[in-house]
Design an enzyme around this catalytic site. Structure first.
Site, mmCIF file in Angstrom:
data_model
loop_
_atom_site.group_PDB
_atom_site.id
_atom_site.type_symbol
_atom_site.label_atom_id
_atom_site.label_comp_id
_atom_site.label_asym_id
_atom_site.label_seq_id
_atom_site.Cartn_x
_atom_site.Cartn_y
_atom_site.Cartn_z
ATOM 1 N N ARG A 170 47.335 3.403 12.107
ATOM 2 C CA ARG A 170 48.400 3.730 13.049
ATOM 3 C C ARG A 170 47.786 4.590 14.152
ATOM 4 O O ARG A 170 46.797 5.274 13.931
ATOM 5 C CB ARG A 170 49.546 4.476 12.353
ATOM 6 C CG ARG A 170 49.153 5.826 11.820
ATOM 7 C CD ARG A 170 50.328 6.540 11.170
ATOM 8 N NE ARG A 170 49.958 7.895 10.769
ATOM 9 C CZ ARG A 170 49.996 8.949 11.567
ATOM 10 N NH1 ARG A 170 50.378 8.817 12.813
ATOM 11 N NH2 ARG A 170 49.650 10.138 11.129
ATOM 12 N N ARG A 174 53.465 9.755 20.953
ATOM 13 C CA ARG A 174 54.401 10.881 21.027
ATOM 14 C C ARG A 174 55.229 10.747 22.300
ATOM 15 O O ARG A 174 54.708 10.862 23.407
ATOM 16 C CB ARG A 174 53.607 12.193 21.022
ATOM 17 C CG ARG A 174 54.442 13.428 20.839
ATOM 18 C CD ARG A 174 53.551 14.641 20.739
ATOM 19 N NE ARG A 174 52.850 14.716 19.472
ATOM 20 C CZ ARG A 174 51.804 15.509 19.243
ATOM 21 N NH1 ARG A 174 51.346 16.278 20.204
ATOM 22 N NH2 ARG A 174 51.226 15.538 18.069
ATOM 23 N N ARG A 247 28.215 7.893 9.266
ATOM 24 C CA ARG A 247 27.906 8.039 10.683
ATOM 25 C C ARG A 247 27.447 9.473 10.867
ATOM 26 O O ARG A 247 27.907 10.386 10.180
ATOM 27 C CB ARG A 247 29.138 7.775 11.553
ATOM 28 C CG ARG A 247 29.575 6.328 11.570
ATOM 29 C CD ARG A 247 28.576 5.412 12.227
ATOM 30 N NE ARG A 247 28.532 5.615 13.680
ATOM 31 C CZ ARG A 247 27.590 5.133 14.467
ATOM 32 N NH1 ARG A 247 26.590 4.431 13.953
ATOM 33 N NH2 ARG A 247 27.619 5.341 15.775
ATOM 34 N N ARG A 278 32.043 13.177 23.510
ATOM 35 C CA ARG A 278 32.815 14.298 24.036
ATOM 36 C C ARG A 278 31.883 15.454 24.407
ATOM 37 O O ARG A 278 30.736 15.502 23.963
ATOM 38 C CB ARG A 278 33.889 14.769 23.055
ATOM 39 C CG ARG A 278 33.388 15.225 21.703
ATOM 40 C CD ARG A 278 34.562 15.576 20.809
ATOM 41 N NE ARG A 278 34.132 16.091 19.514
ATOM 42 C CZ ARG A 278 34.952 16.563 18.586
ATOM 43 N NH1 ARG A 278 36.244 16.604 18.812
ATOM 44 N NH2 ARG A 278 34.494 17.003 17.431
ATOM 45 N N GLU A 298 28.156 15.475 22.357
ATOM 46 C CA GLU A 298 28.065 14.849 21.033
ATOM 47 C C GLU A 298 27.738 13.364 21.180
ATOM 48 O O GLU A 298 28.485 12.615 21.815
ATOM 49 C CB GLU A 298 29.381 15.014 20.268
ATOM 50 C CG GLU A 298 29.729 16.469 20.003
ATOM 51 C CD GLU A 298 30.941 16.641 19.092
ATOM 52 O OE1 GLU A 298 31.416 15.621 18.528
ATOM 53 O OE2 GLU A 298 31.413 17.779 18.955
ATOM 54 N N TYR A 346 36.145 11.699 3.705
ATOM 55 C CA TYR A 346 36.307 12.510 4.905
ATOM 56 C C TYR A 346 37.371 13.565 4.627
ATOM 57 O O TYR A 346 38.467 13.251 4.156
ATOM 58 C CB TYR A 346 36.722 11.664 6.107
ATOM 59 C CG TYR A 346 36.908 12.535 7.337
ATOM 60 C CD1 TYR A 346 35.804 13.007 8.032
ATOM 61 C CD2 TYR A 346 38.173 12.930 7.740
ATOM 62 C CE1 TYR A 346 35.956 13.844 9.126
ATOM 63 C CE2 TYR A 346 38.344 13.766 8.837
ATOM 64 C CZ TYR A 346 37.230 14.214 9.521
ATOM 65 O OH TYR A 346 37.387 15.059 10.591
ATOM 66 N N ASP A 348 39.229 17.166 6.306
ATOM 67 C CA ASP A 348 39.381 18.267 7.254
ATOM 68 C C ASP A 348 39.235 19.579 6.488
ATOM 69 O O ASP A 348 39.300 19.604 5.249
ATOM 70 C CB ASP A 348 40.752 18.206 7.924
ATOM 71 C CG ASP A 348 40.811 17.150 9.022
ATOM 72 O OD1 ASP A 348 39.758 16.879 9.631
ATOM 73 O OD2 ASP A 348 41.894 16.603 9.261
#
Length: 366
Positions: A170, A174, A247, A278, A298, A346, A348
């Site tokens: 998804r 917003r 990666r 970025r 990066e 992964y 956070d």
């Protein structure tokens, strides 16, 4: 003899050590790098806390996690509002009414929604077979080409038509004029950087840097009753089933003789032709007013053995390979596997805090 040998002085290992020591246990922490902190390590340069391994913005809706990490530092009010650069134009991220107004000139949410629906209907793909089809089926062609395509292809090192649709299940749309990237209740950056947090967590532990546990295992393993291993799970088993894929990222950091380079902490470069994804301007994380600034570009890189692994490639092939390693890990006695590398997942920072606390509490209660 230590109660625990903790392999890796990142967030997961440091939390486990802290909780173990609170319970009266002794810990030896061994770290392959020359510093503690893992990928959240920050270093002061020109009076600026520089995120040495990419931007780390703490965010969570879990009050227990927020309160826990808040014991170790004061967090500021930083809100993540990245912008994207594409062919000389700047766009707000995530996709919101500011973005849609910039692209289409629409004013109301109804107009924006209609424009997206019109492009999705025009594309007409019912069952997306790759990432490109999935993305256009969700947000239409314009947003995909400006803000998704080039960035994603750089990040993964493959064309979007070659990537599975599952990578973008998804895309957040917003329909408000809200540039806040995260929806979490709590968000901020620790004033004075992340390294202080790990230092406080590891107070009382014996810490040995520049030590590769797997190379020194024969000498180190007898020193502890149990091991908490946060390194790559496939490396622990000497890649007996083959290498898991990652990666990785190369950072190019520069000190600039200006007080403000780009006016924002995070600017994404979504054109495929721009080699970096970025630029981070670190001072803006703490609203810095220093005379100079520090930026980091990066560059996504294809991982090979010996490189720093960043993002697990959680596709079907690697999932099946990890399942085989997990079977071996589950059979190991007196060793706990944790963290993004030990669990090949992964995570956070808030996920790491929660997982480490749960693992430590379960182990210590037992």
């Amino acid at each position: 003899m230590y109660d625990y040998i903790i392999v890796g002085a990142g967030l997961y290992g440091a939390i486990f050590a802290h909780e173990a020591m609170k319970a009266g246990k002794s810990c030896l922490v061994v770290e392959r790098r020359s510093h503690i902190g893992g990928n959240i390590y920050t270093k002061e340069i020109e009076g600026i806390q520089v995120h040495q391994y990419g931007a780390h913005i703490f965010h969570t809706s879990n009050k227990d996690v927020w309160d826990y990490i808040g014991q170790f530092a004061t967090f500021n009010r930083y809100t993540n509002c990245p912008v994207a650069y594409y062919k000389g134009q700047m766009y707000n991220m995530p996709f919101n009414m500011n973005t849609f107004h910039k692209i289409w000139g629409v004013i109301t949410p109804t107009e924006a929604k209609a424009k997206i629906e019109e492009q999705v209907k025009e594309y007409g793909v019912k069952e997306p077979k790759n990432l490109e089809e999935q993305a256009i089926s969700l947000v239409g062609k314009d947003i995909y080409e400006i803000l998704v395509k080039g960035y994603t292809e750089k990040q993964w090192g493959r064309r979007a038509t070659e990537l599975p649709p599952e990578i973008i299940k998804r895309l957040p749309v917003r329909l408000t004029y809200d540039n806040n990237y995260f929806n979490d209740l709590y968000q901020g950056i620790p004033v004075g950087g992340y390294t202080q947090i790990i230092e406080k967590m590891l107070e009382g532990a014996k810490v040995r840097l520049n030590v590769d546990y797997l190379k020194e295992k024969e000498n180190l393993r007898p020193l502890g009753k149990k091991v908490v291993y946060t390194g790559p799970v496939d490396a622990y088993f000497d890649y007996c089933f083959g290498e898991l894929e990652y990666r990785t990222v190369r950072f190019e950091t520069e000190i600039l003789d200006t007080d403000n380079y780009q006016g924002n902490a995070v600017v994404n470069y979504t054109e495929y032709e721009v080699p970096y994804t970025r630029i981070i301007e670190h001072k803006h994380f703490e609203f810095g007013t220093q005379e100079k600034t520090v930026i980091s570009r990066e560059y996504p890189v294809t991982w090979k053995k010996g490189d720093e692994p960043y993002y697990p490639v959680n596709d079907e092939k690697n999932g099946a390979l990890y399942a085989r390693y997990k079977e071996l890990a589950d059979r190991e006695e007196d060793i706990l596997f944790g963290g993004r590398l030990g669990l090949y997942r992964y995570m956070d920072m808030h996920h790491v805090v929660d997982a480490a606390l749960q693992a430590a509490r379960a182990e210590l209660e037992e």
